[in-house]
Write a protein that holds these residues in place. Sequence first.
Motif, mmCIF file in Angstrom:
data_model
loop_
_atom_site.group_PDB
_atom_site.id
_atom_site.type_symbol
_atom_site.label_atom_id
_atom_site.label_comp_id
_atom_site.label_asym_id
_atom_site.label_seq_id
_atom_site.Cartn_x
_atom_site.Cartn_y
_atom_site.Cartn_z
ATOM 1 N N LEU A 93 0.830 -1.205 0.000
ATOM 2 C CA LEU A 93 0.000 0.000 0.000
ATOM 3 C C LEU A 93 0.863 1.253 0.000
ATOM 4 O O LEU A 93 0.548 2.244 -0.678
ATOM 5 N N LEU A 94 1.973 1.218 0.739
ATOM 6 C CA LEU A 94 2.883 2.360 0.778
ATOM 7 C C LEU A 94 3.734 2.458 -0.483
ATOM 8 O O LEU A 94 4.062 3.550 -0.941
ATOM 9 N N LEU A 95 4.087 1.296 -1.042
ATOM 10 C CA LEU A 95 4.950 1.293 -2.221
ATOM 11 C C LEU A 95 4.202 1.656 -3.496
ATOM 12 O O LEU A 95 4.775 2.244 -4.413
ATOM 13 N N PHE A 96 2.915 1.296 -3.560
ATOM 14 C CA PHE A 96 2.144 1.526 -4.781
ATOM 15 C C PHE A 96 0.852 2.270 -4.464
ATOM 16 O O PHE A 96 -0.241 1.716 -4.613
ATOM 17 N N PRO A 97 0.951 3.521 -4.019
ATOM 18 C CA PRO A 97 -0.275 4.270 -3.715
ATOM 19 C C PRO A 97 -0.999 4.682 -4.986
ATOM 20 O O PRO A 97 -0.381 4.870 -6.039
ATOM 21 N N SER A 98 -2.310 4.808 -4.880
ATOM 22 C CA SER A 98 -3.121 5.293 -6.005
ATOM 23 C C SER A 98 -3.619 6.685 -5.653
ATOM 24 O O SER A 98 -4.397 6.839 -4.710
ATOM 25 N N PRO A 99 -3.187 7.719 -6.360
ATOM 26 C CA PRO A 99 -3.560 9.078 -5.983
ATOM 27 C C PRO A 99 -5.044 9.358 -6.060
ATOM 28 O O PRO A 99 -5.540 10.245 -5.400
ATOM 29 N N THR A 100 -5.794 8.576 -6.847
ATOM 30 C CA THR A 100 -7.224 8.844 -6.984
ATOM 31 C C THR A 100 -8.052 8.205 -5.885
ATOM 32 O O THR A 100 -9.229 8.497 -5.752
ATOM 33 N N SER A 101 -7.444 7.321 -5.101
ATOM 34 C CA SER A 101 -8.233 6.583 -4.116
ATOM 35 C C SER A 101 -8.762 7.487 -3.016
ATOM 36 O O SER A 101 -9.854 7.297 -2.515
ATOM 37 N N THR A 102 -7.978 8.513 -2.619
ATOM 38 C CA THR A 102 -8.422 9.412 -1.562
ATOM 39 C C THR A 102 -9.659 10.182 -1.985
ATOM 40 O O THR A 102 -10.613 10.347 -1.228
ATOM 41 N N THR A 103 -9.663 10.659 -3.243
ATOM 42 C CA THR A 103 -10.817 11.386 -3.752
ATOM 43 C C THR A 103 -12.050 10.499 -3.797
ATOM 44 O O THR A 103 -13.155 10.918 -3.452
ATOM 45 N N THR A 228 -21.312 -0.095 -6.687
ATOM 46 C CA THR A 228 -22.413 0.788 -6.295
ATOM 47 C C THR A 228 -22.066 1.788 -5.198
ATOM 48 O O THR A 228 -22.736 2.819 -5.085
ATOM 49 N N VAL A 229 -21.063 1.501 -4.388
ATOM 50 C CA VAL A 229 -20.749 2.386 -3.263
ATOM 51 C C VAL A 229 -19.454 3.154 -3.516
ATOM 52 O O VAL A 229 -19.448 4.382 -3.611
ATOM 53 N N LEU A 230 -18.354 2.423 -3.624
ATOM 54 C CA LEU A 230 -17.063 3.081 -3.828
ATOM 55 C C LEU A 230 -16.905 3.585 -5.257
ATOM 56 O O LEU A 230 -16.229 4.576 -5.504
ATOM 57 N N LYS A 231 -17.506 2.869 -6.199
ATOM 58 C CA LYS A 231 -17.493 3.233 -7.617
ATOM 59 C C LYS A 231 -16.083 3.429 -8.158
ATOM 60 O O LYS A 231 -15.834 4.290 -8.999
ATOM 61 N N THR A 232 -15.182 2.635 -7.665
ATOM 62 C CA THR A 232 -13.809 2.622 -8.153
ATOM 63 C C THR A 232 -13.161 1.323 -7.710
ATOM 64 O O THR A 232 -13.615 0.690 -6.750
ATOM 65 N N GLU A 233 -12.106 0.922 -8.407
ATOM 66 C CA GLU A 233 -11.432 -0.330 -8.073
ATOM 67 C C GLU A 233 -9.930 -0.182 -8.321
ATOM 68 O O GLU A 233 -9.308 -0.974 -9.003
ATOM 69 N N THR A 234 -9.353 0.877 -7.736
ATOM 70 C CA THR A 234 -7.918 1.075 -7.853
ATOM 71 C C THR A 234 -7.195 0.122 -6.911
ATOM 72 O O THR A 234 -7.798 -0.494 -6.029
ATOM 73 N N PHE A 235 -5.893 0.035 -7.096
ATOM 74 C CA PHE A 235 -5.089 -0.875 -6.275
ATOM 75 C C PHE A 235 -5.220 -0.534 -4.797
ATOM 76 O O PHE A 235 -5.404 -1.413 -3.952
ATOM 77 N N SER A 236 -5.143 0.755 -4.464
ATOM 78 C CA SER A 236 -5.216 1.166 -3.060
ATOM 79 C C SER A 236 -6.582 0.876 -2.453
ATOM 80 O O SER A 236 -6.679 0.446 -1.301
ATOM 81 N N VAL A 237 -7.636 1.102 -3.215
ATOM 82 C CA VAL A 237 -8.984 0.868 -2.695
ATOM 83 C C VAL A 237 -9.190 -0.614 -2.394
ATOM 84 O O VAL A 237 -9.693 -0.987 -1.327
ATOM 85 N N VAL A 238 -8.789 -1.469 -3.331
ATOM 86 C CA VAL A 238 -8.937 -2.909 -3.123
ATOM 87 C C VAL A 238 -8.074 -3.370 -1.954
ATOM 88 O O VAL A 238 -8.499 -4.177 -1.121
#
Length: 380
Positions: A93-103, A228-238
């Motif tokens: 998670l620290l090595l491969f953050p997804s910048p869009t996950s916070t938004t 339906t809820v998170l509406k995203t599936e980036t590496f950080s979110v998963v």
Amino acid sequence: MGDAGEIQLQIRGTQEQQSLHKDATAGNQPPKPSSSFKQWRWWLMVALNIFFLVAGQTVGTLLGRLYYNEGGSSKWMLTLVASAGYPILFLPLLLFPSPTSTTSFARVPITNIAFIYISLGLMVAADNLMYSYALLYLPISTYSLLCATQLAFNAVFAYFLNSQKIPPLIFNSIMLLTFSAALLGIQSNTEDSKYIPKEKYPLGFVLTLGASATYSLILSLMQLTFQTVLKTETFSVVLRMQIWTSFVASAATVAGLFASGEWRRLEGEMDGFGKGRVSYVMILVWSAVAWQVAAVGIVGLVFVVSSLFSNVISTLGLPVVPIFAVIFFHDKMDGVKVMAMLIALWGFISYIYQQYLDDSEAKRAIRSDTEAGSGVSIPP
């Protein structure tokens, strides 16, 4: 969302092919090697994550059986190690953050996210507990073959929860996996493992099917959450979902360990362990590590390909376990088990072939839409 991620990868690949085709036509220059390099890197990531998933799953299952064979008896402890290694996941998670996950997370109320994590975490804890009991009551080869039914359960839950169709080949796969499980269900009297009482076989059989169904339900609910809820599936979110659900599962398991009173017997269990105290600790530690390595593989495949592909690979890795069970634990591999394995493999092939057909159709649709929009013929 896993399928959407896969389509996005396909669109990017098609756009790269289109750009290279234009360059080659305009300047009579050969295509740049960057596209092939990206494709090679993508396949490398897929292969690496498949290895993590299959290796972690196999080692974790074998160590669980070894724990029981050498005198371990705490089902809650074995349940705990299946999720307690989650801090390892903070490293990727620290090595491969997804910048869009916070938004993406900012748009969802924290109470909703907490409810999802807690609910799924409790389901994971219950599922791991059923698996722990099932592994105690069944030979590891039978256990692994029965776990293959999760693919059939996944197709059923995906139909009702994720609006995925069940084409004839998938239905054929479901029926074959059901027949495979039925074959194993009628052979309880043929088991001769010295570690497993025969009268517990039916209970182990039911618990394995229940755990497989619950695991498939969890996957479908996670997919529904992404859609339906998170509406995203980036590496950080998963990865965050994996971390926090494992945290909740670990907390619930620790509570169960103390509530059941099994914690009082752990010291004596360690002293009486067949391979010694150090081996007792190492088996539990490496089992926890193995399951989290498998989790990294699962998350990686969800991100690189799709969640459906991740589940298929997870199920395909299960027939590997009986082979090692015969080698290391001398499990009996009679004709019924061999027949059940062959039927299960037939079901796997049917399932994968349907996914191949769907993927080919999606690629043709993307290529057709891209050609129609650009007026450029894209090489296949």
